[in-house]
Design an enzyme around this catalytic site. Sequence first.
Site, PDB file in Angstrom:
ATOM      1  N   GLU A 212       4.671  32.770  -1.633  1.00  0.00           N
ATOM      2  CA  GLU A 212       5.004  32.194  -2.952  1.00  0.00           C
ATOM      3  C   GLU A 212       5.376  33.324  -3.917  1.00  0.00           C
ATOM      4  O   GLU A 212       6.375  33.244  -4.649  1.00  0.00           O
ATOM      5  CB  GLU A 212       3.794  31.434  -3.535  1.00  0.00           C
ATOM      6  CG  GLU A 212       3.343  30.226  -2.753  1.00  0.00           C
ATOM      7  CD  GLU A 212       2.294  30.556  -1.690  1.00  0.00           C
ATOM      8  OE1 GLU A 212       2.292  31.700  -1.174  1.00  0.00           O
ATOM      9  OE2 GLU A 212       1.488  29.675  -1.364  1.00  0.00           O
ATOM     10  N   GLY A 267      -9.709  39.113  -4.045  1.00  0.00           N
ATOM     11  CA  GLY A 267      -8.708  38.571  -4.970  1.00  0.00           C
ATOM     12  C   GLY A 267      -9.326  37.813  -6.137  1.00  0.00           C
ATOM     13  O   GLY A 267      -8.980  38.018  -7.296  1.00  0.00           O
ATOM     14  N   ARG A 268     -10.275  36.938  -5.822  1.00  0.00           N
ATOM     15  CA  ARG A 268     -10.842  36.084  -6.891  1.00  0.00           C
ATOM     16  C   ARG A 268     -11.831  36.823  -7.783  1.00  0.00           C
ATOM     17  O   ARG A 268     -12.381  36.246  -8.715  1.00  0.00           O
ATOM     18  CB  ARG A 268     -11.458  34.822  -6.273  1.00  0.00           C
ATOM     19  CG  ARG A 268     -12.461  35.094  -5.179  1.00  0.00           C
ATOM     20  CD  ARG A 268     -12.780  33.811  -4.390  1.00  0.00           C
ATOM     21  NE  ARG A 268     -13.628  34.074  -3.239  1.00  0.00           N
ATOM     22  CZ  ARG A 268     -13.193  34.428  -2.043  1.00  0.00           C
ATOM     23  NH1 ARG A 268     -11.902  34.587  -1.838  1.00  0.00           N
ATOM     24  NH2 ARG A 268     -14.036  34.627  -1.048  1.00  0.00           N
ATOM     25  N   GLU A 353     -13.573  28.952  -3.111  1.00  0.00           N
ATOM     26  CA  GLU A 353     -13.037  29.845  -2.074  1.00  0.00           C
ATOM     27  C   GLU A 353     -14.157  30.737  -1.546  1.00  0.00           C
ATOM     28  O   GLU A 353     -14.123  31.191  -0.408  1.00  0.00           O
ATOM     29  CB  GLU A 353     -11.882  30.686  -2.650  1.00  0.00           C
ATOM     30  CG  GLU A 353     -10.983  31.267  -1.579  1.00  0.00           C
ATOM     31  CD  GLU A 353      -9.668  31.821  -2.131  1.00  0.00           C
ATOM     32  OE1 GLU A 353      -8.683  31.072  -2.217  1.00  0.00           O
ATOM     33  OE2 GLU A 353      -9.627  33.016  -2.473  1.00  0.00           O
ATOM     34  N   LYS A 512      -1.456  28.584   5.606  1.00  0.00           N
ATOM     35  CA  LYS A 512      -0.379  29.557   5.352  1.00  0.00           C
ATOM     36  C   LYS A 512       0.394  29.829   6.634  1.00  0.00           C
ATOM     37  O   LYS A 512       1.622  29.851   6.650  1.00  0.00           O
ATOM     38  CB  LYS A 512      -0.976  30.905   4.889  1.00  0.00           C
ATOM     39  CG  LYS A 512      -1.459  30.967   3.465  1.00  0.00           C
ATOM     40  CD  LYS A 512      -1.760  32.433   3.142  1.00  0.00           C
ATOM     41  CE  LYS A 512      -2.620  32.604   1.919  1.00  0.00           C
ATOM     42  NZ  LYS A 512      -3.081  33.967   1.723  1.00  0.00           N
TER      43      LYS A 512
HETATM   44  O1  F6P Z   1      -5.645  31.908  -1.883  1.00  0.00           O
HETATM   45  C1  F6P Z   1      -5.856  32.812  -0.863  1.00  0.00           C
HETATM   46  C2  F6P Z   1      -5.618  34.199  -1.296  1.00  0.00           C
HETATM   47  O2  F6P Z   1      -5.739  34.998  -0.171  1.00  0.00           O
HETATM   48  C3  F6P Z   1      -6.563  34.622  -2.397  1.00  0.00           C
HETATM   49  O3  F6P Z   1      -7.770  35.049  -1.955  1.00  0.00           O
HETATM   50  C4  F6P Z   1      -5.742  35.648  -3.086  1.00  0.00           C
HETATM   51  O4  F6P Z   1      -6.241  35.864  -4.350  1.00  0.00           O
HETATM   52  C5  F6P Z   1      -4.387  34.998  -3.087  1.00  0.00           C
HETATM   53  O5  F6P Z   1      -4.324  34.367  -1.832  1.00  0.00           O
HETATM   54  C6  F6P Z   1      -3.203  35.881  -3.314  1.00  0.00           C
HETATM   55  O6  F6P Z   1      -3.099  36.906  -2.375  1.00  0.00           O
HETATM   56  P1  F6P Z   1      -2.286  38.201  -2.697  1.00  0.00           P
HETATM   57  O7  F6P Z   1      -2.900  38.867  -3.874  1.00  0.00           O
HETATM   58  O8  F6P Z   1      -2.352  39.048  -1.475  1.00  0.00           O
HETATM   59  O9  F6P Z   1      -0.874  37.795  -3.008  1.00  0.00           O
END
Ligand code: F6P
Length: 548
Positions: A212, A267-268, A353, A512
């Site tokens: 995305e 990430g979170r 998550e 994914k």
């Molecule tokens: O939603 C899943 C995830 O892996 C999250 O943990 C992460 O914050 C997000 O996708 C985005 O991932 P990235 O920072 O690698 O683009």
Amino acid sequence: MSSRKSLASWKALEAHAKDMKPRHLKELFAQDAQRFDKFSRQLPNVFFDYSKNQIDDNTQALLLDLARECDIESWRDKMFAGDKINITEGRAVLHSALRCQSSAPVLLDGHNVKQDVAAELAKIEEFVGRVRRGDWKGYSGKSIRDVVCIGIGGSNLGPLMVTEALNSYSDGTLNIHYVSNVDGVQVADVLRPLHPESTMFVVSSKTFTTSETMTNAHTAQKWLQAATDCPDASAQHFVAVSTNITAAVSFGVAEENIFTMWDWVGGRFSLWSAIGLPIALFLGFSQFKELLEGACEMDQHFCEAPLEQNGPLLLAMVGVWNGNFLGHQAHALLPYDQSLHRLPAYMQQAEMESNGKSTDFDGNVVDYQTGALIWGEVGINGQHAFYQFMHQGTTIVPADFIGSVEPVEAIEGHHDTLMANYFAQMEALMNGVDAGEIRADLTAKGKTEAEIATLIPHKIHRGNRPTNALLMEKITPRSLGSLIALYESKIFVQGIIWNICSFDQWGVELGKVMATKILPELANDAITGAHDSSTVGLINRYKKNKNA
Ligand code: F6P
């Protein structure tokens, strides 16, 4: 296989829950004049009242026994010390080091990560100063006015939630925009009013492979390139936040404009890292620093306060009580502060998550409930939408009511009205209203006996619905930092109680991978994958109508 259910404290809590379930909160308050003092705590920048939960002294003592039996303090110390407690990914969990204000080192494999954090913060400060002063120039020599942040999940929700919450602290130097959805409507809407020569893109992706984000970043790059034939335009308008430097460089970001983070930042939990760059750009570095300081104050409290005084621990254990022992499966987050309107979405990712897992640390399927279904909305809007369900529905949803004493915007008559609802809703959820009260009210309104008899069953509110109150003096960068850190540590504690790894997210990966396989099938004639008849039927319908 040993389950948490075999612990002595778990069993004691199960037995105790049988006694507590029939007891009404009204009764618990009537029996103990000290209840509010007993079950509320002043935490750093946040006051926490958990007295409107179906608990008594014994419940609290047993919950603390459970926390001790699960070794919570030693797990906490391991996390803060950099032990690799994210066992499925072999990683440390050190978001606390990103905001730690002390000079004590945090060693990971013998290396002091605090040095790296300090260096990255210095780089952010210098960069933010340059952009905000107008010294950073775009391809035509103009300063930057608009920053478009491209990222998704943990690389989007944190900065988005914080910049919305602290919008009133911005001096208007820069406008901030976010693009997360791969649905082209979002990027198109964001870019339409912007001028390429004064727009900067921050592409935030820990992996720099998330489809995305990369799709949106390429669209933004094309939009920029359509406006200029300057060969360096990308380097002048794109910066990146990533651990994948190679991919960011090959995308077209100059290496010196890549901000990094580390695999020990989930990430979170990453808004404290360079993922928070949009926050610093929007508010200025000193306010970003205050956010970090507020979080650090809560971390210190979490590390130092005894368990019976420990806010994150108590918040977590009350949640465990409501879920595992009283059987409530959902939990609502209800901010009575418009500025916190993205907090429910942010916490939904952080909690669900992290703790939406059903395998324990030893690889066994758990035989108890883990993370609750987290949902919510700005409370006052929720009142006119789903509170009917909260008050009279068959599912009891414990809720956190988050408010502040001082409003961000002081307009006469507004804040008291808002806060009257904040207090009233918690009281109503707790007390409900019984047949006698309804009868008295309807009699006073002149209703006939027949009308009263018909209405009573519909108007009864049984109450006894648990709530926590989190009350801040005011939403500021510091208090917001403390609030978020409070929830982060709550999530950690609950993960340990449930014996699950809160810091991986394998459940997100499957979808994914499958989308990656289906994508070429949408462009090609043939469906090559082995799909069920529903998936094949839907794909074929999509392709047929798309090409019609
Ligand atoms: O939603 C899943 C995830 O892996 C999250 O943990 C992460 O914050 C997000 O996708 C985005 O991932 P990235 O920072 O690698 O683009």
